[in-house]
Enzyme design. Sequence first.
Site, short mmCIF file in Angstrom:
data_model
loop_
_atom_site.label_atom_id
_atom_site.label_comp_id
_atom_site.label_asym_id
_atom_site.label_seq_id
_atom_site.Cartn_x
_atom_site.Cartn_y
_atom_site.Cartn_z
CG ASP A 184 -1.79 1.22 1.33
OD1 ASP A 184 -1.67 2.13 0.47
OD2 ASP A 184 -2.59 1.30 2.28
CG ASN A 209 -0.54 3.72 -13.46
OD1 ASN A 209 -1.17 4.35 -14.28
ND2 ASN A 209 -1.00 2.57 -12.97
CE1 TYR A 269 -8.32 9.99 -10.57
CE2 TYR A 269 -9.61 10.96 -12.34
CZ TYR A 269 -8.57 10.16 -11.92
OH TYR A 269 -7.78 9.52 -12.84
CE LYS A 301 -4.60 10.59 -11.20
NZ LYS A 301 -3.39 9.76 -11.22
CB THR A 360 -8.29 0.74 -16.91
OG1 THR A 360 -9.00 1.81 -16.25
CG2 THR A 360 -7.32 1.30 -17.93
#
Length: 253
Positions: free
Chosen positions: A64, A91, A156, A160, A191
Amino acid sequence: MTIRMEGFSDKVAIVTGSSEGIGFTIAKALVENGAKVLLVARREEPLRQAAEILGPGASWLSADITGKDAPSKIVDKAVSVYGGIDFLVNNSGINRLGTLESTTLAEMRQMAELNLFAPWLMAQAALPYLEARPGTAILNVSTAGSRKATLGEGFYAATKAGLNYLTSLWAMELADRGIRVNAIAPGGTDTPQFNKAAEAIEGAREMVANAHLIKRIAAPQELIGAALLLLSPVAGSFMTGSIIDVDGGYHVT
């Protein structure tokens, strides 16, 4: 689809979030081009399976990366197995779609820790080894939603956008040490994480597909050319502080 690019033979990479999706695809491309890769993710069994697929060019560590000592343990593993580090691919990430009203503090903390804090701590831990070798690079995996306000991506995308800022900042800080820092900003990509997030909102997959000028969702393999370019000490040797949009034209809509 195999993309060949120079500069990766016998190099060593750490790729976080690499048991599946974009991370696995980047790791696979690096191995195919001659690099050794340490795969990192939380779940042990998918990691083991990913490493088996990639063969002797890959090893793995279940961790983690938001844990207190995880970045140093990951770096130590790569150095002990391969003798050093040439590339760090940040990533790992988590997407909790939501709005100002719907996003909880717990979700915000989870996204900030994995999408923003962890890349910082991974870069800190890897830095002494990256600056010890020529032609090293950090690649951050951002998102198209970080480049302009995008309904539904909320906090989110904000994390980023912070990662984009760190990409520019680290490029400035590390240029004199010979370390290049770049990012890719993918659009909607097929994905497991994207599909899970899209399932939470009816019609989300179709909405994302139609938001691109190229009216579809990308395959992870379609990001590889940009990722390898930015990592390569040959093809990308004069590139740092760059964020390449691999988003089907989303950023110009």
